[in-house]
Design a protein around this motif. Sequence first.
Motif, PDB file in Angstrom:
ATOM      1  N   ALA A   8       0.318  38.057  -9.341  1.00 50.05           N
ATOM      2  CA  ALA A   8       0.572  39.130 -10.159  1.00 50.05           C
ATOM      3  C   ALA A   8       0.815  38.558 -11.501  1.00 50.05           C
ATOM      4  O   ALA A   8       0.145  38.742 -12.473  1.00 50.05           O
ATOM      5  CB  ALA A   8       1.881  40.055  -9.908  1.00 50.05           C
ATOM      6  N   ALA A   9       1.525  37.529 -11.775  1.00 47.65           N
ATOM      7  CA  ALA A   9       1.832  36.993 -13.056  1.00 47.65           C
ATOM      8  C   ALA A   9       1.098  35.884 -13.398  1.00 47.65           C
ATOM      9  O   ALA A   9       0.402  35.307 -12.611  1.00 47.65           O
ATOM     10  CB  ALA A   9       3.309  36.415 -13.167  1.00 47.65           C
ATOM     11  N   TYR A  10       0.796  35.518 -14.652  1.00 50.61           N
ATOM     12  CA  TYR A  10      -0.040  34.501 -14.952  1.00 50.61           C
ATOM     13  C   TYR A  10       0.640  33.174 -15.550  1.00 50.61           C
ATOM     14  O   TYR A  10       0.495  32.124 -15.112  1.00 50.61           O
ATOM     15  CB  TYR A  10      -1.100  34.973 -16.229  1.00 50.61           C
ATOM     16  N   ALA A  11       1.237  33.482 -16.806  1.00 45.59           N
ATOM     17  CA  ALA A  11       1.746  32.211 -17.401  1.00 45.59           C
ATOM     18  C   ALA A  11       3.340  31.787 -16.717  1.00 45.59           C
ATOM     19  O   ALA A  11       3.322  30.630 -16.201  1.00 45.59           O
ATOM     20  CB  ALA A  11       2.206  32.539 -18.816  1.00 45.59           C
ATOM     21  N   LEU A  12       4.225  32.893 -16.393  1.00 43.59           N
ATOM     22  CA  LEU A  12       5.348  32.489 -15.574  1.00 43.59           C
ATOM     23  C   LEU A  12       5.365  33.387 -14.598  1.00 43.59           C
ATOM     24  O   LEU A  12       4.811  34.480 -14.558  1.00 43.59           O
ATOM     25  CB  LEU A  12       6.424  32.600 -16.586  1.00 43.59           C
ATOM     26  N   THR A  13       6.333  33.043 -13.521  1.00 46.67           N
ATOM     27  CA  THR A  13       6.738  33.974 -12.520  1.00 46.67           C
ATOM     28  C   THR A  13       8.247  34.145 -12.387  1.00 46.67           C
ATOM     29  O   THR A  13       8.926  33.171 -12.337  1.00 46.67           O
ATOM     30  CB  THR A  13       5.844  33.575 -11.223  1.00 46.67           C
ATOM     31  N   THR A 147      19.199  38.933 -12.827  1.00 48.79           N
ATOM     32  CA  THR A 147      17.987  39.729 -12.672  1.00 48.79           C
ATOM     33  C   THR A 147      17.004  39.158 -13.851  1.00 48.79           C
ATOM     34  O   THR A 147      17.136  38.817 -14.857  1.00 48.79           O
ATOM     35  CB  THR A 147      18.178  41.303 -13.178  1.00 48.79           C
ATOM     36  N   ALA A 148      15.694  39.218 -13.153  1.00 51.37           N
ATOM     37  CA  ALA A 148      14.653  38.841 -13.773  1.00 51.37           C
ATOM     38  C   ALA A 148      13.579  39.768 -13.744  1.00 51.37           C
ATOM     39  O   ALA A 148      13.405  40.110 -12.843  1.00 51.37           O
ATOM     40  CB  ALA A 148      14.244  37.287 -13.645  1.00 51.37           C
ATOM     41  N   TRP A 149      12.691  39.845 -14.732  1.00 53.92           N
ATOM     42  CA  TRP A 149      11.348  40.825 -14.543  1.00 53.92           C
ATOM     43  C   TRP A 149      10.416  40.410 -15.409  1.00 53.92           C
ATOM     44  O   TRP A 149      10.470  39.672 -16.457  1.00 53.92           O
ATOM     45  CB  TRP A 149      11.751  42.226 -14.908  1.00 53.92           C
ATOM     46  N   LEU A 150       8.960  41.010 -15.279  1.00 50.47           N
ATOM     47  CA  LEU A 150       7.776  40.406 -15.938  1.00 50.47           C
ATOM     48  C   LEU A 150       6.941  41.703 -15.949  1.00 50.47           C
ATOM     49  O   LEU A 150       7.058  42.404 -14.938  1.00 50.47           O
ATOM     50  CB  LEU A 150       7.190  39.411 -15.415  1.00 50.47           C
ATOM     51  N   VAL A 151       6.376  42.003 -17.141  1.00 52.10           N
ATOM     52  CA  VAL A 151       5.269  43.215 -16.932  1.00 52.10           C
ATOM     53  C   VAL A 151       4.189  42.704 -17.833  1.00 52.10           C
ATOM     54  O   VAL A 151       4.528  41.756 -19.133  1.00 52.10           O
ATOM     55  CB  VAL A 151       6.075  44.472 -17.707  1.00 52.10           C
ATOM     56  N   GLY A 152       2.851  42.776 -17.505  1.00 54.45           N
ATOM     57  CA  GLY A 152       1.774  42.298 -18.294  1.00 54.45           C
ATOM     58  C   GLY A 152       0.455  42.907 -17.799  1.00 54.45           C
ATOM     59  O   GLY A 152       0.336  43.890 -17.067  1.00 54.45           O
ATOM     60  N   LEU A 153      -0.442  42.729 -18.746  1.00 59.44           N
ATOM     61  CA  LEU A 153      -1.810  43.109 -18.434  1.00 59.44           C
ATOM     62  C   LEU A 153      -2.924  42.225 -18.728  1.00 59.44           C
ATOM     63  O   LEU A 153      -2.576  41.267 -19.525  1.00 59.44           O
ATOM     64  CB  LEU A 153      -1.873  44.601 -19.264  1.00 59.44           C
ATOM     65  N   ARG A 154      -4.117  42.579 -18.163  1.00 65.19           N
ATOM     66  CA  ARG A 154      -5.346  41.830 -18.565  1.00 65.19           C
ATOM     67  C   ARG A 154      -6.327  42.702 -18.915  1.00 65.19           C
ATOM     68  O   ARG A 154      -6.651  43.737 -18.216  1.00 65.19           O
ATOM     69  CB  ARG A 154      -5.664  41.161 -17.105  1.00 65.19           C
ATOM     70  N   TYR A 155      -7.287  42.355 -19.788  1.00 64.61           N
ATOM     71  CA  TYR A 155      -8.116  43.043 -20.364  1.00 64.61           C
ATOM     72  C   TYR A 155      -9.379  42.431 -20.651  1.00 64.61           C
ATOM     73  O   TYR A 155      -9.404  41.200 -21.190  1.00 64.61           O
ATOM     74  CB  TYR A 155      -7.749  44.017 -21.727  1.00 64.61           C
ATOM     75  N   GLN A 158     -15.904  44.066 -23.827  1.00 64.44           N
ATOM     76  CA  GLN A 158     -17.360  44.024 -23.673  1.00 64.44           C
ATOM     77  C   GLN A 158     -18.170  42.582 -23.978  1.00 64.44           C
ATOM     78  O   GLN A 158     -19.071  42.390 -23.575  1.00 64.44           O
ATOM     79  CB  GLN A 158     -18.032  44.975 -24.665  1.00 64.44           C
ATOM     80  N   ALA A 159     -17.392  41.866 -25.034  1.00 65.79           N
ATOM     81  CA  ALA A 159     -17.893  40.421 -25.472  1.00 65.79           C
ATOM     82  C   ALA A 159     -17.572  39.458 -24.304  1.00 65.79           C
ATOM     83  O   ALA A 159     -17.649  38.213 -24.543  1.00 65.79           O
ATOM     84  CB  ALA A 159     -17.414  40.336 -26.644  1.00 65.79           C
ATOM     85  N   GLU A 160     -17.105  39.919 -23.154  1.00 63.62           N
ATOM     86  CA  GLU A 160     -16.607  38.870 -21.865  1.00 63.62           C
ATOM     87  C   GLU A 160     -15.375  38.004 -22.367  1.00 63.62           C
ATOM     88  O   GLU A 160     -15.445  36.958 -22.054  1.00 63.62           O
ATOM     89  CB  GLU A 160     -17.788  37.833 -21.680  1.00 63.62           C
ATOM     90  N   VAL A 161     -14.560  38.487 -23.293  1.00 69.79           N
ATOM     91  CA  VAL A 161     -13.172  37.784 -23.748  1.00 69.79           C
ATOM     92  C   VAL A 161     -12.315  38.409 -22.822  1.00 69.79           C
ATOM     93  O   VAL A 161     -11.942  39.715 -22.845  1.00 69.79           O
ATOM     94  CB  VAL A 161     -12.971  37.840 -24.921  1.00 69.79           C
ATOM     95  N   THR A 162     -11.455  37.448 -22.094  1.00 70.57           N
ATOM     96  CA  THR A 162     -10.208  37.956 -21.250  1.00 70.57           C
ATOM     97  C   THR A 162      -8.931  37.868 -22.010  1.00 70.57           C
ATOM     98  O   THR A 162      -8.785  36.602 -22.376  1.00 70.57           O
ATOM     99  CB  THR A 162     -10.097  37.361 -19.928  1.00 70.57           C
ATOM    100  N   TRP A 163      -8.283  39.096 -22.140  1.00 70.42           N
ATOM    101  CA  TRP A 163      -6.828  38.894 -22.873  1.00 70.42           C
ATOM    102  C   TRP A 163      -5.809  39.159 -21.840  1.00 70.42           C
ATOM    103  O   TRP A 163      -5.866  39.986 -20.976  1.00 70.42           O
ATOM    104  CB  TRP A 163      -6.884  39.955 -23.929  1.00 70.42           C
ATOM    105  N   VAL A 164      -4.915  38.338 -22.018  1.00 67.50           N
ATOM    106  CA  VAL A 164      -3.739  38.386 -21.027  1.00 67.50           C
ATOM    107  C   VAL A 164      -2.427  38.523 -22.045  1.00 67.50           C
ATOM    108  O   VAL A 164      -2.380  37.561 -22.929  1.00 67.50           O
ATOM    109  CB  VAL A 164      -3.609  37.428 -20.076  1.00 67.50           C
ATOM    110  N   ALA A 165      -1.758  39.476 -21.700  1.00 68.60           N
ATOM    111  CA  ALA A 165      -0.275  39.748 -22.395  1.00 68.60           C
ATOM    112  C   ALA A 165       0.929  39.949 -21.680  1.00 68.60           C
ATOM    113  O   ALA A 165       0.706  40.866 -20.781  1.00 68.60           O
ATOM    114  CB  ALA A 165      -0.247  40.639 -23.399  1.00 68.60           C
ATOM    115  N   GLU A 166       1.686  39.274 -21.729  1.00 66.69           N
ATOM    116  CA  GLU A 166       2.936  39.323 -20.699  1.00 66.69           C
ATOM    117  C   GLU A 166       4.348  39.038 -21.572  1.00 66.69           C
ATOM    118  O   GLU A 166       4.420  38.222 -22.443  1.00 66.69           O
ATOM    119  CB  GLU A 166       2.853  38.142 -19.483  1.00 66.69           C
ATOM    120  N   TRP A 167       5.423  39.959 -20.932  1.00 67.10           N
ATOM    121  CA  TRP A 167       6.734  39.831 -21.606  1.00 67.10           C
ATOM    122  C   TRP A 167       7.662  39.323 -20.295  1.00 67.10           C
ATOM    123  O   TRP A 167       7.469  40.023 -19.425  1.00 67.10           O
ATOM    124  CB  TRP A 167       7.239  41.041 -22.203  1.00 67.10           C
TER     125      TRP A 167
END
Length: 298
Positions: A8-13, A147-155, A158-167
């Motif tokens: 699920a997570a990218y940078a940290l878990t 307690t630890a938690w993480l929320v993120g998204l990947r987008y 159209q130019a084939e650039v992948t954005w990842v953002a996580e808190w």
Amino acid sequence: MSLRSDSAAYALTTVGFIERPKDSTDPTAAREGFVMASVDYTRSLSGPFSTVGISTYVLPTDGVTNTDFGRSNDLNPAARLYLLAWDTDIDLMWRGAGAKPEAWGLDFSRNLASNLEVHGEWARQRDASHTVVSATGAVGSTQQDSTAWLVGLRYLTQAEVTWVAEWVHNGNGQSETGWADYQSFLRTATSPGANPALTSKAQTLAQSGMNRPNPGQDYLYVKASASEPWGWVYGSAAVSLMANAQDHSWQVTPEIGYTGWTDWDVRARLSVLGGAARTEFGEKLASSKLELTARYSF
């Protein structure tokens, strides 16, 4: 194109209960595993629960085996229940008490569209050890549930650039004030002519985990990456930001890679760090770092 991945997570878990920690500056780097035994069972079903999987693990420690996990004589059982329900990947995880405290958690990943994925994690650890160091070197340690938690998204654009953002939030991490006090003590203990007893204490604290990566409580991670940008065949480019949200220190890492030579993977990375005195990234030994790596597979 689906952006769903096994993790699920990218940078940290926050739920890697029986894994080595990720390197947030290089999350895709291979990590050494532990010696363990596991049993897996998976079944496909009809209806909203289309897949169910159960995995059980035993990760023994005895002072010789898996010493990076712990040195006590324990079996360290763990289990995971995987569900694919309503097109959402869900994991429920548990680690029994042993070399490390008991912990349980969950993660999920769901594609909201063909180019947009959301994911999250939540973990609870019992009797976690929390150490604080004052500016004078006084050490306090408590056992507390955290307690630890993480929320993120990947987008994917159209130019084939992948954005990842996580808190990411780590309830057992160091607060801004706590980390600043520890850095003040380190400055005193490592200054020329420092009391040898303080220097020895600083070394002991560092070895006990105070200098572990990402010791803070709250982090923001953002990355943009592209494969074959600007028509560069076999090339890749990316830039990432890791920021401590409490002390406002940060690390920015642009990188490029090339895989056009058979069996070779070449990469260049430049890490630039910034922050005020006594902050996480502001107190690193170097304010910038250039890495050139070449990997050959055979």
